[in-house]
Design a protein around this motif. Structure first.
Motif, PDB file in Angstrom:
ATOM      1  N   ALA A   1       0.876  -1.204   0.162  1.00 52.31           N
ATOM      2  CA  ALA A   1       0.118   0.011   0.162  1.00 52.31           C
ATOM      3  C   ALA A   1       0.818   1.008   0.049  1.00 52.31           C
ATOM      4  O   ALA A   1       2.275   1.184   0.212  1.00 52.31           O
ATOM      5  N   MET A   2       0.181   2.388  -0.177  1.00 49.69           N
ATOM      6  CA  MET A   2       1.077   3.763  -0.163  1.00 49.69           C
ATOM      7  C   MET A   2       0.271   4.972   0.539  1.00 49.69           C
ATOM      8  O   MET A   2      -0.982   4.748   0.189  1.00 49.69           O
ATOM      9  N   ASN A   3       0.852   5.743   1.143  1.00 50.24           N
ATOM     10  CA  ASN A   3       0.127   7.029   1.428  1.00 50.24           C
ATOM     11  C   ASN A   3       1.253   7.912   1.625  1.00 50.24           C
ATOM     12  O   ASN A   3       2.322   7.555   1.551  1.00 50.24           O
ATOM     13  N   ARG A   4       0.680   8.981   2.049  1.00 47.28           N
ATOM     14  CA  ARG A   4       1.616  10.354   1.994  1.00 47.28           C
ATOM     15  C   ARG A   4       2.723  10.238   3.272  1.00 47.28           C
ATOM     16  O   ARG A   4       3.762  10.513   3.015  1.00 47.28           O
ATOM     17  N   GLU A   5       2.056   9.875   4.295  1.00 46.58           N
ATOM     18  CA  GLU A   5       2.854   9.608   5.606  1.00 46.58           C
ATOM     19  C   GLU A   5       4.105   8.496   5.388  1.00 46.58           C
ATOM     20  O   GLU A   5       5.198   8.866   5.680  1.00 46.58           O
ATOM     21  N   ASP A   6       3.612   7.420   5.068  1.00 44.60           N
ATOM     22  CA  ASP A   6       4.636   6.186   5.042  1.00 44.60           C
ATOM     23  C   ASP A   6       5.223   5.829   3.622  1.00 44.60           C
ATOM     24  O   ASP A   6       6.004   4.850   3.587  1.00 44.60           O
ATOM     25  N   GLY A   7       4.732   6.413   2.442  1.00 47.16           N
ATOM     26  CA  GLY A   7       5.240   6.171   1.287  1.00 47.16           C
ATOM     27  C   GLY A   7       4.790   4.704   1.019  1.00 47.16           C
ATOM     28  O   GLY A   7       3.606   4.412   1.361  1.00 47.16           O
ATOM     29  N   MET A   8       5.466   3.912   0.221  1.00 46.79           N
ATOM     30  CA  MET A   8       5.206   2.548  -0.118  1.00 46.79           C
ATOM     31  C   MET A   8       5.422   1.669   1.026  1.00 46.79           C
ATOM     32  O   MET A   8       6.621   1.924   1.717  1.00 46.79           O
ATOM     33  N   PHE A   9       4.542   0.772   1.457  1.00 50.13           N
ATOM     34  CA  PHE A   9       4.786   0.006   2.685  1.00 50.13           C
ATOM     35  C   PHE A   9       4.096  -1.351   2.424  1.00 50.13           C
ATOM     36  O   PHE A   9       3.151  -1.543   1.695  1.00 50.13           O
ATOM     37  N   THR A  10       4.516  -2.174   3.317  1.00 43.54           N
ATOM     38  CA  THR A  10       3.845  -3.565   3.134  1.00 43.54           C
ATOM     39  C   THR A  10       3.434  -4.056   4.328  1.00 43.54           C
ATOM     40  O   THR A  10       3.836  -3.782   5.413  1.00 43.54           O
ATOM     41  N   ILE A  11       2.297  -5.003   4.273  1.00 41.84           N
ATOM     42  CA  ILE A  11       1.613  -5.535   5.721  1.00 41.84           C
ATOM     43  C   ILE A  11       1.630  -7.057   5.329  1.00 41.84           C
ATOM     44  O   ILE A  11       1.064  -7.444   4.501  1.00 41.84           O
ATOM     45  N   LYS A  12       2.067  -7.801   6.453  1.00 41.77           N
ATOM     46  CA  LYS A  12       1.663  -9.059   6.203  1.00 41.77           C
ATOM     47  C   LYS A  12       0.727  -9.545   7.169  1.00 41.77           C
ATOM     48  O   LYS A  12       0.662  -9.225   8.292  1.00 41.77           O
ATOM     49  N   ALA A  13      -0.599  -9.983   6.718  1.00 39.34           N
ATOM     50  CA  ALA A  13      -1.604 -10.262   7.601  1.00 39.34           C
ATOM     51  C   ALA A  13      -1.759 -11.811   7.497  1.00 39.34           C
ATOM     52  O   ALA A  13      -1.840 -12.275   6.871  1.00 39.34           O
ATOM     53  N   LYS A  14      -2.375 -12.162   8.828  1.00 35.59           N
ATOM     54  CA  LYS A  14      -2.979 -13.343   8.954  1.00 35.59           C
ATOM     55  C   LYS A  14      -4.038 -13.633   8.227  1.00 35.59           C
ATOM     56  O   LYS A  14      -4.139 -14.752   7.589  1.00 35.59           O
ATOM     57  N   ALA A  15      -4.858 -12.502   8.317  1.00 37.55           N
ATOM     58  CA  ALA A  15      -6.319 -12.742   7.354  1.00 37.55           C
ATOM     59  C   ALA A  15      -6.455 -11.529   6.753  1.00 37.55           C
ATOM     60  O   ALA A  15      -6.500 -10.459   7.203  1.00 37.55           O
ATOM     61  N   VAL A  16      -7.219 -11.550   5.740  1.00 34.59           N
ATOM     62  CA  VAL A  16      -7.283 -10.306   4.877  1.00 34.59           C
ATOM     63  C   VAL A  16      -8.853 -10.391   4.722  1.00 34.59           C
ATOM     64  O   VAL A  16      -9.342 -11.473   4.271  1.00 34.59           O
ATOM     65  N   ILE A  17      -9.529  -9.100   4.674  1.00 42.74           N
ATOM     66  CA  ILE A  17     -11.011  -8.883   4.425  1.00 42.74           C
ATOM     67  C   ILE A  17     -11.153  -8.056   3.283  1.00 42.74           C
ATOM     68  O   ILE A  17     -10.915  -6.908   3.427  1.00 42.74           O
ATOM     69  N   LEU A  18     -11.524  -8.519   2.026  1.00 42.59           N
ATOM     70  CA  LEU A  18     -11.719  -7.908   0.818  1.00 42.59           C
ATOM     71  C   LEU A  18     -12.995  -6.919   0.974  1.00 42.59           C
ATOM     72  O   LEU A  18     -13.993  -7.684   0.919  1.00 42.59           O
ATOM     73  N   ALA A  19     -12.992  -5.713   0.942  1.00 40.94           N
ATOM     74  CA  ALA A  19     -14.116  -4.768   0.916  1.00 40.94           C
ATOM     75  C   ALA A  19     -14.203  -3.518   0.224  1.00 40.94           C
ATOM     76  O   ALA A  19     -14.383  -2.448   0.544  1.00 40.94           O
ATOM     77  N   MET A  20     -13.563  -3.747  -0.918  1.00 38.42           N
ATOM     78  CA  MET A  20     -13.556  -2.685  -1.745  1.00 38.42           C
ATOM     79  C   MET A  20     -14.495  -2.122  -2.452  1.00 38.42           C
ATOM     80  O   MET A  20     -14.270  -1.079  -3.464  1.00 38.42           O
ATOM     81  N   GLY A  21     -15.624  -2.490  -2.502  1.00 33.88           N
ATOM     82  CA  GLY A  21     -16.765  -1.928  -2.995  1.00 33.88           C
ATOM     83  C   GLY A  21     -16.941  -2.303  -4.641  1.00 33.88           C
ATOM     84  O   GLY A  21     -16.238  -3.337  -5.158  1.00 33.88           O
ATOM     85  N   CYS A  22     -17.626  -1.218  -5.291  1.00 35.90           N
ATOM     86  CA  CYS A  22     -17.673  -1.531  -6.523  1.00 35.90           C
ATOM     87  C   CYS A  22     -17.693  -0.143  -7.364  1.00 35.90           C
ATOM     88  O   CYS A  22     -17.717   0.900  -6.720  1.00 35.90           O
TER      89      CYS A  22
END
Ligand SMILES: Cc1cc2nc3c(=O)[nH]c(=O)nc-3n(C[C@H](O)[C@H](O)[C@H](O)COP(=O)(O)OP(=O)(O)OC[C@H]3O[C@@H](n4cnc5c(N)ncnc54)[C@H](O)[C@@H]3O)c2cc1C
Length: 425
Positions: free
Chosen positions: A99-120
Motif C-alpha cells: 500500500a502507499m500513502n503520503r506519510e509512510d510512502g510505499m509499505f507492506t503489511i503481512k496479515a494473518k487474514a485479509v478481508i476484501l471490502a473494496m466495493g464496486c
C-alpha cells in the motif's frame, strides 16, 4: 520500505469494511487494521445524502452519511486502527499487502487474514458502445451524485438518464429537486434494474417517464451534449428502426450497472465468479485463498447497505475465528463441502458452497433471479430433493432474494453434495 504484521487487514473502509472490523473486534481480535484510499471512512455512502438507509439494521430511516457514521463512530470508539488516504496496490497469495500513502510512502503489511471490502464502481460509457462524439455532459450517475451532493456543482440542466439502476433513479429525483428537468429514464431491459420503492418515490412521484426496452442510439453534440436519440429495442436488445425519438438535453447520466472492484483479488489469484464479478466464497465468506474473505459490493452488488453490514459481520467473525484457530481454514475438501447451485430462474447464489460442519445456526443464501416472474415458488433442494419452498408474488432481477437454511435442515441430509436454489415446477 517498511513492513509490519497485523492479525486482520481490511481493504476498504466503507460500510462493509467497518462492519467487518467491528465484528472481528467483538469476536476478540485486537489487532485489526483498516486501509482506506479515501480521506474519510464510510465509503460511497458519504455521497448518498437521501434517506432510506438503516430500516433493517436500526429500524429507522437514516441518510447515507448518518448510517456510515453509526459504524465509523463505533470503529473510532473501539480504537480500531485505520489508515486513510492509503491506496492498496497489491495483494499477494500469501496475504502480503502493498500500500502507499503520503506519510509512510510505499509499505507492506503481512496479515494473518485479509478481508476484501473494496466495493464496486460504475460501468462507464466506454463499456456501453454508444455511438457519437465524446462531448462534455456525459457522467455516470454516481459521479453526478458526487458533484451535486459533495462538490455543490450541478452537472447540467436538461437531463436524460440511461439505465434504471437505483443510483440513476435516485439521481433523477435529486436533479429534479435541484431544479433540473429530467426528461426521460431509458432502460434497455423490459424491467427496471432498481428497487420498486425507488421507481415509485423517485420517478412516479415526480412525473418522470420511464421507458423500458429503450436505449440511447446516438449522442448529438461535439463540445457539449445537445441531445440524445432514444430507440426501442427488440427481444435481442437490437434497436428497432423507425422508433427513434430525439430528446434535446445537455446532460446524459449513465446508470448501467456496477462492477465489483476486484483487481486486487484477481491479482492474488482468488477464484472469481463470472456471473457476480466477485469472489467465489463459502458460507464463512472465505475465498479460494485460505484466510482471505470478501464481503459487501466487492463480493456481489447489493441493493441495500443493511445487507452489506450483515454480510460483513459474518466475514469479520470468520476472519477472527481463522486467526484464533492458528490460521486454520474453516472449510476443507477432506471434510466435505456442499456445492450451492442455481436452479430454474436463478442467476447466481452467494455463497456457492457450504461447509456443513461450520454452520452454527443457519446459512443465509442470497441470490438474484434472471427475469421478472409472478406467482412463483422458490425452493431449496438437497441433491435434487425439495426441502422447502416459499411462495412469491413477484420476483425481479433488481431485488435481491434470500433464503435461510437451518442447521437442523443440513442434518437431515448428512451426505448431501449439492444444494440447488430455484423455482419449483
Ligand atoms: C454511486 C452509488 C450510490 C449508491 N446509492 C445507494 C443508496 O442510495 N442506497 C443504498 O442502500 N445503497 C446505495 N449504494 C450501494 C451502497 O453504496 C452499498 O450498499 C454500500 O456502500 C457498499 O458498501 P461497501 O463497503 O461494500 O462499498 P463502498 O461503500 O463502495 O466502500 C468501499 C471502500 O473501499 C475503498 N477502496 C476500494 N479500493 C481500495 C483500495 N485499493 N485501497 C484502499 N481502499 C480501497 C473505497 O475507497 C471505498 O471507501 C450506492 C452505491 C454506489 C456505487
Amino acid at each position: 520500505m517498511y513492513c509490519r504484521t497485523v492479525d486482520i487487514a481490511i481493504i476498504g473502509g466503507g460500510p462493509a469494511g467497518l462492519a467487518a472490523a467491528l465484528a472481528a473486534r467483538e469476536a476478540g481480535v485486537q489487532d485489526v487494521l483498516i486501509l482506506e484510499r479515501d480521506l474519510k471512512l464510510g465509503g460511497i455512502l458519504n455521497q448518498c445524502i437521501h434517506n432510506g438507509f438503516g430500516l433493517h439494521t436500526f429500524k429507522e430511516e437514516l441518510t447515507g452519511p448518518e448510517y456510515a457514521a453509526r459504524f465509523a463512530d463505533r470503529v473510532i470508539a473501539e480504537g480500531i486502527e485505520y489508515k486513510l488516504g492509503t491506496m492498496v496496490v497489491d495483494l499477494s497469495k500469501d496475504k502480503v499487502i502493498t500500500a502507499m500513502n503520503r506519510e509512510d510512502g510505499m509499505f507492506t503489511i503481512k496479515a494473518k487474514a485479509v478481508i476484501l471490502a473494496m466495493g464496486c464502481r460504475e460501468r462507464p460509457r466506454g463499456a456501453l458502445g454508444i455511438p457519437g462524439f465524446r462531448p462534455a455532459g456525459i457522467f455516470s450517475a454516481g459521479t453526478a451524485q458526487r458533484f451535486v451532493n459533495i462538490e455543490g456543482i450541478m452537472p447540467g440542466r436538461e437531463v436524460v438518464i440511461l439505465g434504471s439502476g437505483d443510483i440513476g433513479l435516485i439521481m433523477a429525483r435529486r436533479m429534479t429537486l435541484e431544479g433540473a428537468k429530467v426528461k426521460l429514464v431509458a432502460e434497455l431491459m423490459p424491467y427496471s434494474g432498481g428497487l420498486k420503492r425507488n421507481i415509485v418515490q423517485c420517478l412516479n412521484d415526480y412525473g418522470i417517464p420511464l421507458k423500458l426496452s429503450h436505449t440511447v442510439v446516438d449522442i448529438k453534440g461535439k463540445e457539449r451534449v445537445e441531445g440524445v436519440t432514444v430507440a426501442q429495442v427488440d427481444s435481442k436488445n437490437k434497436p428497432i428502426p423507425g422508433t427513434e425519438e430525439f430528446y434535446a438535453c445537455d446532460t446524459l447520466l449513465l446508470s448501467c450497472g456496477l462492477i465489483p472492484e476486484n483487481e486486487l483479488s484477481m491479482g492474488a489469484g482468488v477464484e472469481m465468479s463470472p456471473i457476480t464479478g466477485g469472489a467465489v466464497v463459502d458460507n464463512t465468506l472465505e475465498t479460494s485463498i485460505p484466510g482471505v474473505y470478501a464481503c459487501g459490493n466487492v463480493l456481489h452488488v447489493h441493493d441495500l447497505v443493511d445487507y452489506v453490514s450483515e454480510e460483513a459481520g459474518n466475514a469479520g467473525r470468520s476472519a477472527a475465528k481463522y486467526v484464533q484457530n492458528g490460521e486454520e481454514p474453516a472449510r476443507g475438501t477432506e471434510r466435505g463441502s456442499i456445492a450451492v447451485k442455481t436452479g430454474k430462474g436463478v442467476r447466481y447464489t452467494v455463497p456457492s458452497k457450504v461447509c456443513a460442519e461450520t454452520v452454527e445456526k443457519d446459512v443465509l443464501v442470497r441470490f438474484r433471479v434472471d427475469n421478472v416472474y409472478r406467482d412463483v415458488k422458490l425452493g431449496i433442494f438437497f441433491d435434487g430433493e425439495l426441502l422447502r419452498s416459499v411462495k412469491k408474488r413477484t420476483v425481479a432481477p433488481g431485488e435481491m432474494e434470500e433464503l435461510r437454511i437451518r442447521k437442523e435442515e443440513f442434518e437431515k441430509f448428512p451426505n448431501a453434495e449439492t444444494i440447488t436454489i430455484g423455482f419449483v415446477d
